[in-house]
Design an enzyme around this catalytic site. Structure first.
Site, short mmCIF file in Angstrom:
data_model
loop_
_atom_site.label_atom_id
_atom_site.label_comp_id
_atom_site.label_asym_id
_atom_site.label_seq_id
_atom_site.Cartn_x
_atom_site.Cartn_y
_atom_site.Cartn_z
N PHE A 195 0.82 -1.21 0.00
CA PHE A 195 0.00 0.00 0.00
C PHE A 195 0.86 1.26 0.00
O PHE A 195 0.82 2.07 -0.94
CB PHE A 195 -0.93 -0.04 1.21
CG PHE A 195 -1.59 1.26 1.55
CD1 PHE A 195 -2.19 2.04 0.57
CD2 PHE A 195 -1.63 1.70 2.87
CE1 PHE A 195 -2.81 3.24 0.88
CE2 PHE A 195 -2.25 2.89 3.19
CZ PHE A 195 -2.84 3.66 2.21
N ASP B 261 9.57 -6.53 -4.93
CA ASP B 261 8.58 -7.14 -4.04
C ASP B 261 8.43 -8.60 -4.44
O ASP B 261 8.40 -8.92 -5.63
CB ASP B 261 7.23 -6.42 -4.17
CG ASP B 261 6.35 -6.60 -2.95
OD1 ASP B 261 6.03 -7.76 -2.62
OD2 ASP B 261 5.96 -5.60 -2.33
N GLY C 84 2.57 -7.98 -0.69
CA GLY C 84 2.21 -6.98 -1.69
C GLY C 84 1.32 -7.57 -2.76
O GLY C 84 1.12 -8.78 -2.83
N VAL D 7 13.72 -10.00 -0.92
CA VAL D 7 14.81 -9.15 -0.45
C VAL D 7 15.77 -9.93 0.46
O VAL D 7 16.92 -9.54 0.63
CB VAL D 7 14.25 -7.91 0.29
CG1 VAL D 7 13.63 -8.30 1.63
CG2 VAL D 7 15.29 -6.83 0.46
N LEU E 111 10.97 -0.85 2.65
CA LEU E 111 9.63 -1.02 3.22
C LEU E 111 9.24 -2.48 3.36
O LEU E 111 8.10 -2.79 3.68
CB LEU E 111 8.59 -0.31 2.34
CG LEU E 111 8.45 1.19 2.51
CD1 LEU E 111 9.60 1.95 1.88
CD2 LEU E 111 7.13 1.67 1.90
N THR F 93 13.21 -11.49 6.80
CA THR F 93 13.12 -10.21 6.11
C THR F 93 13.73 -9.09 6.94
O THR F 93 14.43 -8.22 6.42
CB THR F 93 11.65 -9.89 5.78
OG1 THR F 93 11.13 -10.91 4.93
CG2 THR F 93 11.51 -8.55 5.08
N ARG G 163 26.99 0.13 -1.17
CA ARG G 163 27.70 -0.03 -2.44
C ARG G 163 27.61 1.23 -3.30
O ARG G 163 28.59 1.65 -3.92
CB ARG G 163 27.10 -1.22 -3.20
CG ARG G 163 27.72 -1.50 -4.56
CD ARG G 163 26.81 -2.39 -5.38
NE ARG G 163 25.59 -1.71 -5.80
CZ ARG G 163 24.54 -2.31 -6.35
NH1 ARG G 163 24.56 -3.62 -6.53
NH2 ARG G 163 23.48 -1.61 -6.73
N TYR H 285 7.48 -10.63 16.06
CA TYR H 285 7.28 -9.28 15.53
C TYR H 285 8.12 -8.25 16.27
O TYR H 285 8.80 -7.42 15.67
CB TYR H 285 5.79 -8.92 15.60
CG TYR H 285 5.50 -7.50 15.20
CD1 TYR H 285 5.58 -7.10 13.88
CD2 TYR H 285 5.14 -6.55 16.16
CE1 TYR H 285 5.32 -5.79 13.51
CE2 TYR H 285 4.88 -5.24 15.80
CZ TYR H 285 4.97 -4.87 14.48
OH TYR H 285 4.72 -3.57 14.12
#
Length: 333
Positions: free
Chosen positions: A28, A48, A53, A74, A93, A112, A126, A154
């Site tokens: 979002f 993503d 997502g 990621v 994000l 993640t 980098r 969490y």
């Protein structure tokens, strides 16, 4: 440190970066940030894995010059080697936005927050890019067994991802910061994760009772997505390493939010109260003084108007998803 006056994103001024990487970009908030960066002349790589997502969130961006969608995890080893860059900005994000975005996936959440954040930091290092982590409010402790508490997956994910960024920010020549994002509403927001006001909107449109916890007196800070995007990009354009709270100054009660949603949707759904005390501690409130003083940021859209825009967008007929996006296809979903 003064805010960059020329970086008034809504006026069409050019941003201070040529190219940006947005991880969790099909969520979002990520999709709104991608659109705003493109509007400001920035080329955007939107990364993503579509686990949280959705491809349709970036469908409207698929044909725009400078936009590229990359369906990748990621946290995959070697990810930085697959991203050519160079980037001037890395917006991360893809981390823990809130517990409901990661149902029954504690290991993915921890991967993640750890490996994913390290990979995004490596890309920024980098290229000498500004790095900004989209984090969440520090979770309150609901008890030793509470899944969202500081010793649950969490809570650990939030804490560890911020610790990684803080450690990198101490390196000479680095430029890493953190924004802590509080509840946001707007076009494209999720309504299936039990959050406020999304759950109320889902119930009202389905004609089900709109249910508030307890007597409906619990308060929630609400910020409209355009205001939050402004805040994120203002912090990104600075060099702050201190975590910056971004969220709504207003905190209406659940009952007030529910009534507003029912009114805006024209629903006949009744408003009901569970009568039971709400689960867990009250939602945290943002402390936005630092964002105001250093970056000149403050919300400009009231919670009532923000909900009106959210409902209007939700009740419009959605655009079809282009085939290119469906072929290729986070965090703050």
């Amino acid at each position: 440190m003064m805010p960059m006056a020329a970086f008034a994103m809504r006026t069409g001024a050019r941003a201070p970066w040529d190219r940006a990487l947005v991880t969790g970009g099909a969520g979002f908030l990520g999709s709104h940030l991608c659109a705003r960066l493109l509007d400001s002349g920035v080329e955007v790589d939107c990364l993503d894995d579509l686990s949280t997502g959705r491809a349709e969130k970036v469908a409207h961006l698929a044909g725009r010059p400078g936009f590229r969608f990359l369906q990748r995890d990621v946290a995959d080893p070697g990810l930085p080697d697959t991203l050519a860059g160079p980037y001037g900005l890395v917006l991360h994000l893809a981390g823990p936005g809130r517990p409901a975005a990661w149902p029954d996936r504690p290991l993915d959440l921890l991967d993640t927050a750890s490996a994913g954040t390290r990979a995004a930091l490596a890309v920024a290092a980098r290229d000498g890019a500004r790095f900004l982590l989209a984090s969440a409010p520090p979770p309150a402790d609901p008890g030793p067994d509470g899944p969202a508490g500081p010793h649950g997956a969490y809570g650990e994910a939030v804490r560890f991802s911020e610790a990684l960024v803080a450690a990198r920010a101490g390196d000479p020549g680095s430029n890493a910061g953190i924004v802590r994002l509080f509840p946001v509403c707007g076009p494209g927001m999720r309504t299936d994760d039990g959050g406020v006001p999304g759950a109320f909107l889902d119930q009202a449109l389905a004609g089900r009772p709109v249910t508030v916890a307890g007597d409906g007196s619990r308060r929630h800070s609400l910020c409209y997505v355009d205001d939050l995007v402004d805040g994120v990009l203002l912090v990104a354009a600075g060099r702050s390493v201190r975590p910056v709270d971004l969220g709504g100054d207003e905190a209406p009660t659940e009952r007030e939010i529910a009534r507003r949603v029912i009114e805006l949707t024209g629903s006949d759904a009744p408003l009901t109260c569970t009568g039971r005390p709400p689960d867990g501690p009250p939602p945290p409130r943002p402390v936005t003084g630092f964002a105001r003083e250093i970056f000149g940021w403050m919300p400009g859209v009231t919670w009532q108007e923000g909900l009106a825009r959210t409902v209007a967008a939700r009740t419009e007929r959605p655009a079809p998803v282009p085939a290119a996006v469906m072929r290729y296809g986070g965090g703050w979903a």
